[in-house]
Write an enzyme that holds these catalytic residues in place. Structure first.
Site, short mmCIF file in Angstrom:
data_model
loop_
_atom_site.label_atom_id
_atom_site.label_comp_id
_atom_site.label_asym_id
_atom_site.label_seq_id
_atom_site.Cartn_x
_atom_site.Cartn_y
_atom_site.Cartn_z
N TYR A 59 0.88 24.17 8.95
CA TYR A 59 -0.08 25.22 8.62
C TYR A 59 0.70 26.47 8.22
CZ TYR A 59 -3.27 22.27 11.42
OH TYR A 59 -3.99 21.22 11.95
N PHE A 206 -12.17 17.60 11.69
CA PHE A 206 -13.28 17.50 10.73
C PHE A 206 -14.58 17.09 11.42
CE2 PHE A 206 -10.22 16.39 6.99
CZ PHE A 206 -9.81 17.72 6.94
N PRO A 207 -14.91 17.69 12.58
CA PRO A 207 -16.13 17.28 13.29
C PRO A 207 -17.41 17.59 12.53
CG PRO A 207 -15.24 19.30 14.25
CD PRO A 207 -14.21 18.78 13.28
N LEU A 213 -22.12 18.50 7.94
CA LEU A 213 -22.94 18.41 9.15
C LEU A 213 -23.36 19.78 9.68
CD1 LEU A 213 -21.01 15.53 10.96
CD2 LEU A 213 -23.33 15.40 10.02
N GLY A 215 -25.52 21.82 8.28
CA GLY A 215 -26.92 22.13 8.02
C GLY A 215 -27.15 23.24 7.01
N LYS A 216 -26.15 23.57 6.20
CA LYS A 216 -26.28 24.71 5.30
C LYS A 216 -26.34 24.33 3.82
CE LYS A 216 -24.09 27.89 8.54
NZ LYS A 216 -22.99 28.86 8.80
#
Length: 311
Positions: A59, A206-207, A213, A215-216
């Protein structure tokens, strides 16, 4: 902040919601990052009671570890902060290759210690397998570092089930990190049962399936980043996944929460998943992630969510 939980059979106790820091100094992963904003994200997490920080050499490279080290130094020390980091990436003639050799992993741990400005790492992962090193030899090198007090727990990431079995030949693997979410559930076939059987904690990355997932998104959403090439975000698959996500809105509304909080709360009901490490690019996202802990799912809701995404 919720009561801390123990990671598997280790002596590490962490907050169930940690902080993934690939957007803290991860200039090679995200455009237009600001280092001071990254520091503030880490400060906010610690001020909000989060004690579990997940980073990696790649990173940045190196910059995420450096920024975390700077924040810890300005706070005057570690206190109960639990730091996880990862190594395996190596640059050869400008190209990235994976190296799991004992010598390189030892060198990687020493480098991380310097960047983090600390004398021990709580959890060190082999970030990716290489093609040549026997996995039990790689983990054996980390076991020696554990015995020397340089690390406290051993993890592997992105290993296949066969590689995990080889890595855990002597029972040294404490934590596995891999991609897992309600849409991509393949780990339920092999990695998760093995982890449960062997007392290994599993931490998903990546949950939220790159935001799918959360909702947007609506069906007419367009993408210009890597999601534009991701099959999950295309055609019938995208429509089907959005329909499943829509079925979570009622549960979220009843809880006074967002769909993302419901999804994250569901993972914390799973065997072997002790903690989550959602990322944040801005300080306010840290506080929003913590709202997950106010969501209590009933057994019926847990089963319903399971059925929706098995369909």
């Amino acid at each position: 902040m919720a009561k801390k939980v123990r990671l598997g059979r280790t002596d590490l106790t962490v907050t169930p919601i940690g902080l993934g820091t690939n957007a803290v100094g991860g200039h090679n992963l995200f455009p237009n990052l600001n280092d001071e904003t990254g520091r503030e994200v880490v400060r906010t997490a610690l001020e909000q009671g989060i004690n579990f920080l997940d980073t990696a050499y790649i990173y940045g490279p190196e910059r995420s570890e450096q920024l975390i080290g700077e924040v810890i130094k300005e706070r005057g020390g570690r206190q109960d902060i639990v730091i996880a980091t990862k190594g395996a990436h190596k640059f050869v003639d400008g190209q990235v290759v994976m190296d799991n050799s004992p010598a390189f992993l030892t060198e990687s741990v020493e480098g991380s210690l310097k960047r983090l400005q600390t004398d021990y790492i709580d959890l060190f992962y082999i970030h990716f397998p290489d093609a040549d090193t026997p996995k039990d030899e790689a983990v054996g090198a980390l076991q020696k570092l554990k015995e020397a007090g340089k690390i406290r727990a051993i993890g592997v990431s992105n290993f296949s089930i066969d590689q995990l079995r080889e890595a855990n030949k002597n029972g040294y693997v404490d934590v596995v990190q891999d991609e897992y979410n309600l849409i991509k559930r393949g780990k339920e076939l092999d990695i998760l049962p093995y982890a449960k059987e062997n007392g290994i904690s599993f931490i998903p990355y990546f949950p939220l399936a790159s935001g799918l997932l959360g909702g947007k998104y609506a069906l007419d959403a367009t993408f210009t980043d890597g999601r534009a090439r991701n099959p999950l975000f295309q055609g019938e698959a995208f429509a089907a996944n959005l329909e499943k996500v829509d079925q979570l809105r009622g549960i979220a509304s009843e809880k006074g929460a967002e769909v993302a909080h419901v999804v994250l709360a569901w993972y914390l009901t799973r065997d072997t998943i002790d903690a989550l490490i959602p990322g944040a690019k801005r300080p306010e996202q840290v506080a929003n992630n913590l709202r997950t802990l106010s969501v209590e799912l009933t057994p019926d809701e847990v089963e319903r969510i399971d059925r929706i995404f098995r369909a």
